[in-house]
Design a protein around this motif. Structure first.
Motif, PDB file in Angstrom:
ATOM      1  N   ASP A 194      34.115 -14.209  14.601  1.00  0.00           N
ATOM      2  CA  ASP A 194      33.506 -15.542  14.628  1.00  0.00           C
ATOM      3  C   ASP A 194      32.000 -15.480  14.792  1.00  0.00           C
ATOM      4  N   SER A 195      31.481 -14.299  15.116  1.00  0.00           N
ATOM      5  CA  SER A 195      30.039 -14.156  15.355  1.00  0.00           C
ATOM      6  C   SER A 195      29.294 -14.079  14.024  1.00  0.00           C
ATOM      7  N   PRO A 196      28.030 -14.440  14.025  1.00  0.00           N
ATOM      8  CA  PRO A 196      27.226 -14.294  12.805  1.00  0.00           C
ATOM      9  C   PRO A 196      27.152 -12.836  12.369  1.00  0.00           C
ATOM     10  N   ASP A 197      27.111 -12.610  11.076  1.00  0.00           N
ATOM     11  CA  ASP A 197      27.006 -11.243  10.576  1.00  0.00           C
ATOM     12  C   ASP A 197      25.548 -10.800  10.570  1.00  0.00           C
ATOM     13  N   ALA A 198      25.268  -9.688   9.866  1.00  0.00           N
ATOM     14  CA  ALA A 198      23.904  -9.134   9.872  1.00  0.00           C
ATOM     15  C   ALA A 198      22.884 -10.069   9.242  1.00  0.00           C
ATOM     16  N   THR A 199      23.347 -11.036   8.451  1.00  0.00           N
ATOM     17  CA  THR A 199      22.425 -11.995   7.842  1.00  0.00           C
ATOM     18  C   THR A 199      22.060 -13.118   8.797  1.00  0.00           C
ATOM     19  N   GLY A 200      22.787 -13.195   9.921  1.00  0.00           N
ATOM     20  CA  GLY A 200      22.518 -14.233  10.902  1.00  0.00           C
ATOM     21  C   GLY A 200      23.313 -15.507  10.680  1.00  0.00           C
ATOM     22  N   GLU A 201      24.267 -15.499   9.736  1.00  0.00           N
ATOM     23  CA  GLU A 201      25.058 -16.681   9.433  1.00  0.00           C
ATOM     24  C   GLU A 201      26.536 -16.406   9.687  1.00  0.00           C
ATOM     25  N   THR A 202      27.276 -17.485   9.943  1.00  0.00           N
ATOM     26  CA  THR A 202      28.727 -17.388  10.039  1.00  0.00           C
ATOM     27  C   THR A 202      29.324 -17.800   8.697  1.00  0.00           C
ATOM     28  N   TRP A 203      30.579 -17.401   8.496  1.00  0.00           N
ATOM     29  CA  TRP A 203      31.212 -17.668   7.201  1.00  0.00           C
ATOM     30  C   TRP A 203      31.942 -19.000   7.214  1.00  0.00           C
ATOM     31  N   THR A 204      31.524 -19.873   6.318  1.00  0.00           N
ATOM     32  CA  THR A 204      32.188 -21.157   6.091  1.00  0.00           C
ATOM     33  C   THR A 204      32.461 -21.285   4.604  1.00  0.00           C
ATOM     34  N   THR A 205      33.266 -22.270   4.244  1.00  0.00           N
ATOM     35  CA  THR A 205      33.546 -22.495   2.825  1.00  0.00           C
ATOM     36  C   THR A 205      32.260 -22.804   2.062  1.00  0.00           C
ATOM     37  N   ASP A 206      31.396 -23.600   2.676  1.00  0.00           N
ATOM     38  CA  ASP A 206      30.142 -23.941   2.025  1.00  0.00           C
ATOM     39  C   ASP A 206      29.268 -22.704   1.807  1.00  0.00           C
ATOM     40  N   ARG A 207      29.244 -21.802   2.784  1.00  0.00           N
ATOM     41  CA  ARG A 207      28.441 -20.593   2.616  1.00  0.00           C
ATOM     42  C   ARG A 207      28.996 -19.723   1.490  1.00  0.00           C
ATOM     43  N   VAL A 208      30.315 -19.585   1.419  1.00  0.00           N
ATOM     44  CA  VAL A 208      30.923 -18.790   0.343  1.00  0.00           C
ATOM     45  C   VAL A 208      30.505 -19.328  -1.014  1.00  0.00           C
ATOM     46  N   ARG A 209      30.560 -20.642  -1.166  1.00  0.00           N
ATOM     47  CA  ARG A 209      30.199 -21.257  -2.452  1.00  0.00           C
ATOM     48  C   ARG A 209      28.723 -21.009  -2.770  1.00  0.00           C
ATOM     49  N   LYS A 210      27.865 -21.168  -1.785  1.00  0.00           N
ATOM     50  CA  LYS A 210      26.440 -20.975  -2.029  1.00  0.00           C
ATOM     51  C   LYS A 210      26.118 -19.514  -2.360  1.00  0.00           C
ATOM     52  N   GLU A 211      26.793 -18.597  -1.692  1.00  0.00           N
ATOM     53  CA  GLU A 211      26.546 -17.180  -1.963  1.00  0.00           C
ATOM     54  C   GLU A 211      26.941 -16.834  -3.401  1.00  0.00           C
ATOM     55  N   SER A 212      28.057 -17.360  -3.867  1.00  0.00           N
ATOM     56  CA  SER A 212      28.489 -17.096  -5.241  1.00  0.00           C
ATOM     57  C   SER A 212      27.555 -17.758  -6.248  1.00  0.00           C
ATOM     58  N   TYR A 213      27.162 -19.002  -5.961  1.00  0.00           N
ATOM     59  CA  TYR A 213      26.181 -19.665  -6.830  1.00  0.00           C
ATOM     60  C   TYR A 213      24.890 -18.837  -6.888  1.00  0.00           C
ATOM     61  N   ALA A 214      24.500 -18.285  -5.755  1.00  0.00           N
ATOM     62  CA  ALA A 214      23.263 -17.505  -5.693  1.00  0.00           C
ATOM     63  C   ALA A 214      23.358 -16.248  -6.558  1.00  0.00           C
ATOM     64  N   THR A 215      24.528 -15.625  -6.590  1.00  0.00           N
ATOM     65  CA  THR A 215      24.704 -14.434  -7.424  1.00  0.00           C
ATOM     66  C   THR A 215      24.561 -14.785  -8.908  1.00  0.00           C
ATOM     67  N   ILE A 216      25.126 -15.916  -9.297  1.00  0.00           N
ATOM     68  CA  ILE A 216      24.992 -16.366 -10.692  1.00  0.00           C
ATOM     69  C   ILE A 216      23.527 -16.627 -11.025  1.00  0.00           C
ATOM     70  N   LEU A 217      22.839 -17.325 -10.130  1.00  0.00           N
ATOM     71  CA  LEU A 217      21.425 -17.642 -10.349  1.00  0.00           C
ATOM     72  C   LEU A 217      20.591 -16.371 -10.449  1.00  0.00           C
ATOM     73  N   ALA A 218      20.851 -15.404  -9.575  1.00  0.00           N
ATOM     74  CA  ALA A 218      20.104 -14.147  -9.598  1.00  0.00           C
ATOM     75  C   ALA A 218      20.317 -13.408 -10.920  1.00  0.00           C
ATOM     76  N   ALA A 219      21.550 -13.434 -11.435  1.00  0.00           N
ATOM     77  CA  ALA A 219      21.835 -12.763 -12.714  1.00  0.00           C
ATOM     78  C   ALA A 219      20.978 -13.341 -13.832  1.00  0.00           C
ATOM     79  N   PHE A 220      20.869 -14.672 -13.899  1.00  0.00           N
ATOM     80  CA  PHE A 220      20.047 -15.301 -14.931  1.00  0.00           C
ATOM     81  C   PHE A 220      18.558 -15.013 -14.706  1.00  0.00           C
ATOM     82  N   TRP A 221      18.138 -15.048 -13.463  1.00  0.00           N
ATOM     83  CA  TRP A 221      16.728 -14.830 -13.158  1.00  0.00           C
ATOM     84  C   TRP A 221      16.275 -13.443 -13.613  1.00  0.00           C
ATOM     85  N   TYR A 222      17.068 -12.417 -13.301  1.00  0.00           N
ATOM     86  CA  TYR A 222      16.713 -11.059 -13.711  1.00  0.00           C
ATOM     87  C   TYR A 222      16.866 -10.854 -15.217  1.00  0.00           C
TER      88      TYR A 222
END
Length: 354
Positions: A194-222
């Motif tokens: 339940d503790s925050p991980d090395a990124t300083g955040e805890t895992w929620t459904t919203d965080r999972v969605r944002k992390e996946s969206y971020a991976t897609i965005l990074a792929a296009f950016w590069y």
């Protein structure tokens, strides 16, 4: 006299078995002695006649010995031909089977020796660095690709750009539009801690969605910034508890424990089978249309409108409940992701997102 008798007894069995040879030898000795005797004792014409006659006899005895030896050897040759030689193909076949078995066993043992268990964050980070070195390909399958965005993708692209070489990247992450699988993944991560991980955040459904969206965005950016980058993104409808990172030289499989991982070198049984697994899994994932990168340009500092337009064009729209702050958060995660292994990595891509 006793000695002569004993010697005669020893020689007699040999002479009986080799009578023709013994006679020929005896005749040769006798004729040789007669040939050196003075003419007064044995006249020359008599010597010549004796030598000629003895020569014919000796030749006859030699021929007899040869014929006898051939007769004796015939059964042996027949036995060899019909027995050992007849079985030679079978024995050679068995020998080849044994050699193949030994080779396969040695290869299996070598493969097992090349599967290593890593036991610390530092060791895992070192293995990732070795995997990235001079690689021309990278395949990832996991949850949301945080380490991929934080370290793997920027460093692989930077190295490829320096050397002006081609880079192929294939990424498979959780589908952010699939709320159910995102909830499942978040619940799994929270169940471990339940503790925050090395990124300083805890895992929620919203965080999972944002992390996946971020991976897609990074792929296009590069993709927009390096023309020799061929990158594909697949969205999975199921979660996995493992994360696979596969380069041209090695495989690294990590779990949620940041101090435990496993690695295998290219060419080993484990590496090749994991490569096949990743290929088949990616084929079943929903593909992101990466060819749209030309129609939705992103600034060095992507704006809210650019990010929203990109996700709308590729058929993975952001939730309607997301406001500008959520979009900024996604962009920040895409280009300024925090290394989950806790290493501080300064670089040109750590930008503030507007």
């Amino acid at each position: 006299m006793a000695r002569f008798t004993a010697a005669l007894k020893r020689v007699a069995p040999w002479a009986a078995q080799n009578a023709d040879g013994a006679i020929a030898l005896l005749l040769a000795v006798v004729i040789g002695v007669l040939g050196i005797m003075p003419d007064k004792i044995v006249p020359t014409d008599v010597q010549t006649q004796l030598v000629n006659a003895a020569t014919l006899v000796i030749m006859a005895l030699v021929a007899t010995a040869l014929l006898r030896d051939r007769v004796r050897q015939a059964p042996v040759e027949e036995t060899i031909t019909s027995g050992a030689l007849a079985q030679l193909p079978v024995r050679l076949s068995r020998l080849e089977e044994i050699e193949a078995l030994v080779h396969g066993t040695r290869k299996a043992l070598d493969a097992l020796q090349l599967v290593r268990v890593l036991g610390s964050k530092q060791e895992i980070a070192q293995m990732h660095a070795e995997a990235r070195k001079d690689t021309t390909r990278w395949s990832f399958k996991g949850g949301t690709g945080t380490y991929l965005r934080a370290v793997t993708l920027p460093e692989c692209v930077a190295a490829a750009r320096r050397e002006k070489r081609h880079l192929v990247v294939r990424v498979e992450v959780i589908d952010p539009s699939n709320v159910e699988v995102c909830e499942t993944y978040a619940h799994y991560r929270r169940s471990l801690s339940d503790s925050p991980d090395a990124t300083g955040e805890t895992w929620t459904t919203d965080r999972v969605r944002k992390e996946s969206y971020a991976t897609i965005l990074a792929a296009f950016w590069y993709r927009q910034r390096y023309g020799l980058l061929d990158i594909e993104v697949g969205l999975s409808a199921s979660m996995t508890t493992f994360r696979w990172d596969l380069s041209a030289t090695r495989l690294i499989m990590t779990v949620e424990d940041p101090n435990r991982a496993m690695t295998a070198l290219a060419g080993t049984f484990y590496y090749e089978n994991c490569d096949t697994e990743l290929r088949l899994s990616f084929e079943q994932a929903r593909r992101v249309p990466m060819d749209m990168y030309k129609k939705a340009p992103l600034s060095d500092e992507p704006t809210i409108e650019e990010v929203q337009d990109l996700f709308g064009r590729i058929g993975v729209p952001l939730p309607k409940a997301y406001d500008g702050r959520d979009v900024v958060d996604i962009a920040r995660k895409a280009l300024r992701a925090v290394d989950p292994y806790g290493e501080t990595r300064p670089g040109a891509l750590r930008r503030h997102v507007t």
